[in-house]
Design an enzyme around this catalytic site. Structure first.
Site, short mmCIF file in Angstrom:
data_model
loop_
_atom_site.label_atom_id
_atom_site.label_comp_id
_atom_site.label_asym_id
_atom_site.label_seq_id
_atom_site.Cartn_x
_atom_site.Cartn_y
_atom_site.Cartn_z
N LEU D 7 0.87 -1.20 -0.05
CA LEU D 7 -0.13 0.04 -0.02
C LEU D 7 0.81 1.32 -0.06
O LEU D 7 0.38 2.42 0.16
CB LEU D 7 -1.02 -0.03 1.12
CG LEU D 7 -2.11 -1.17 1.18
CD1 LEU D 7 -2.88 -0.90 2.48
CD2 LEU D 7 -2.93 -1.42 0.07
N LYS D 8 2.09 1.10 0.36
CA LYS D 8 3.11 2.41 -0.04
C LYS D 8 2.55 3.54 0.91
O LYS D 8 2.29 3.08 2.22
CB LYS D 8 3.19 2.76 -1.38
CG LYS D 8 3.84 1.53 -2.33
CD LYS D 8 4.14 2.20 -3.72
CE LYS D 8 4.83 1.11 -4.41
NZ LYS D 8 5.23 1.72 -5.52
N HIS D 85 13.27 -2.29 -0.81
CA HIS D 85 12.33 -1.75 -1.80
C HIS D 85 13.09 -0.39 -2.87
O HIS D 85 13.70 0.20 -2.07
CB HIS D 85 10.80 -1.26 -1.50
CG HIS D 85 10.03 -1.17 -2.54
ND1 HIS D 85 9.79 -0.06 -3.36
CD2 HIS D 85 9.06 -1.93 -3.14
CE1 HIS D 85 8.96 -0.06 -4.33
NE2 HIS D 85 8.45 -1.38 -4.07
N GLU D 133 12.31 -6.16 -9.63
CA GLU D 133 11.42 -4.97 -10.01
C GLU D 133 12.30 -4.05 -10.88
O GLU D 133 12.81 -3.10 -10.27
CB GLU D 133 10.99 -4.55 -8.77
CG GLU D 133 9.83 -5.32 -8.02
CD GLU D 133 9.00 -4.20 -7.16
OE1 GLU D 133 7.87 -4.27 -7.56
OE2 GLU D 133 9.31 -3.54 -6.27
N GLY D 173 4.25 -3.31 -12.44
CA GLY D 173 3.60 -3.11 -13.68
C GLY D 173 2.27 -4.82 -13.50
O GLY D 173 1.56 -4.76 -14.37
N ALA D 194 0.78 -2.91 -6.33
CA ALA D 194 0.66 -1.82 -5.23
C ALA D 194 -0.41 -0.97 -5.94
O ALA D 194 -1.38 -1.34 -5.61
CB ALA D 194 1.83 -1.07 -5.20
N SER D 195 -0.12 -0.20 -6.91
CA SER D 195 -1.25 0.63 -7.32
C SER D 195 -2.42 0.32 -7.87
O SER D 195 -3.48 0.62 -8.02
CB SER D 195 -0.58 1.77 -8.24
OG SER D 195 0.11 1.03 -9.52
#
Lengths: 214, 214, 214, 214
Positions: D7-8, D85, D133, D173, D194-195
């Site tokens: 969720l950053k 990260h 990543e 992605g 994530a997003s």
């Protein structure tokens, strides 16, 4: 006088210390806050004690994995944050950015520094308070207010010269009511303390002694 | 006005730029310095131009592998140093420590900052000068002195309020004599520039234009 | 065996140590290099000794004020570089980036680590060598090769398991020919040393003793 | 396949995403975890979803103001942690130290890296998994498993060569069930995202699609 108890990463029970701090604050009328690990903020805030973060990152909402978002610590019950503690030194530009972040989340701010020059620099960035903590006294038995009173007086003067809306706190070695009274006499309006409470067998007794001099 | 040419890590010939800067300084009487990579300091200083380091570490002699020791850059011919450039942000405590290190090695100092608050904070640490460089303008075609004049004026005022012995420089986008003149009018006593000279086909011509407005 | 003398930020005369190292290398046939401050690279390389940088930044040519550009240290005479020394720890991604930078500038590379796991991790990034230096022994009187032989053997095995093109060096407390011989027996093909030579009254005599065991 | 939702510092409702993830995990049998801000760990864990930290500091109990103590995130309900990260790069020695810290607190670990070399280096430190990543794909619309399949295959091979107890995850992605299936075919046993979930209008629908390919 504001008494801010920094639990650092100590192996204490944060809720037990928070409960003691809440009770002593209520019975004495003194302002006492507790600053736990971010992951313990909800539990500490749940006791009703005034709750502070130990740090917030110089970021807003976005792609910042591993950051400490000001809005998240506020959600979790924090009403203020330490910044630039000697164990977590920040870049000058990031102190500025973290103050902006704290401001957006309505957090009060205390920026730490080692000496009067750093205290003045921190004051120029507009926090609510600056805390002077000589690193060589942190965690020791000698209070800055008795071992090195001139650093407190000089910091108070340096901060006032830059921005007299900024309060001066002091830390490092504060552990008794006498230390708190000495700090107040030198011009401090708050004290940071840590191991003296967090590692105490009876935090309530230590806190009662601390606020006795206020 | 002091013109400080920062060669960063550009693929330029540092001795050619230094020679041009020395010649233009001599013919115009303007003060021009060149700030190369640490490894290029001896070659640049060997031209006779005023030579500055891009950074010094907040350390003295000792076990500091990979540091940039102030005494070593002074040995190599530097007489001053940039600190806290936006490409090399330092912790607040390390700006303080690097200023102490520069002082021990008799280096002049310019501490960079993004905005008036950071300029004031830097000034509180007692450097010779503070340079304000809005990061969004660095490396661009718009000079801070024309694109954002209020940041220069506000920084000059903020620095003067904290410590009026500290000069204000400005940087970001400065590339012509007009930019230098505009900066001077806003209260700056020096300019930082980089790509405008370092990447020029004819650095000598650029430097002549730059100092024409002084 | 390769003997790499790290001058750190010691208050020694880098040219005097370099001259002694050059002479002992010539008379003994041993491979000895000297790693000074970046600003001292040209003077050290000027003696003819094999010259190494203490660090290079994970960048190429560009806007990197205060960086240590691999191409600049190569220009100044360096033929290799230390990376990730315990006094200058790098991010994992930056060890990778600094190795790329060193490669572009044709610099040999030695990446430091504390223990066999870190040595193996460093080896996976493809440097020429990995140096294991337990931090608690750095600067002390006990050589890693005698005080903690298993860390050298375990590191040699761990590095070989990951990439057997990568040499193992050891450091920390190496100061005599016996230490060098012990390191060789444990599988090291090079040693890092620092204060033992840099702070010696007679660096030439120390270096002669060091290479006597090769 | 393990689906780890980071969720950053996104402006999402962490409890709503966690509840959706818990429900989809239950109905599908897929393993799904959610990694919120440290201050949100108790609320997220309270939903019953598998909960991960975004980072832990390379420290144990002690004087570490502003750190993220592994024991504290475990107390708050985390059973694993991301490390290194791309938005929170760590020193090589600190990846090692943070893995030790996670181990003491019984947290599972995923160490991130940019490329096969960094994945291999991370694997040498003994985490439970390594996630590759490519930074240029993070936050974008192209999945690493389709845009750059060789980086996943090469990372899987590089990790297996160093330590075949370490799983390979991929990220950047990933947003659909097809991406997850493509990642699995390339040798990944988990995905980071994530997003795609955190910013979705309907996280439940996105998660259902994601696990449909497992």
């Amino acid at each position: 006088m504001f008494v801010l108890v920094n639990l650092k990463a100590y192996p204490c029970d944060p809720v037990a210390v928070a409960t003691a701090a809440r009770d002593v604050a209520e019975e004495s009328g003194a302002r006492i806050a507790v600053s736990p690990q971010a992951a313990h903020l909800p539990a500490v805030a749940g006791t009703g004690v005034e709750t502070w973060a130990q740090h917030v990152s110089p970021v807003g909402h976005g792609s910042h994995t591993g950051s400490t978002l000001a809005e998240a610590v506020a959600d979790a019950g924090a009403v203020g944050t330490l910044l630039n503690h000697s164990e977590n030194r920040l870049k000058l530009a990031d102190v500025d950015g973290s103050l902006d972040a704290a401001d957006r989340a309505d957090l009060e701010t205390v920026v730490c520094g080692n000496n009067p020059d750093q205290a003045a620099a921190a004051a120029a960035l507009g926090p609510d308070a600056v805390a002077v903590e000589p690193p060589e006294l942190i965690g020791g038995d000698d209070s800055v207010a008795t071992a090195d009173p001139s650093i407190v007086e000089d910091s108070a003067a340096a901060v006032a010269a830059v921005n007299d809306d900024v309060d001066l706190f002091c830390g490092a070695g504060v552990s008794t009511g006498e230390d708190v009274a000495a700090a107040a006499e030198l011009g401090a309006s708050g004290v940071l303390l840590a191991s003296g409470v967090a590692k105490a067998e009876d935090p309530r007794a230590v806190l009662r002694d601390l606020v006795s001099g206020i």
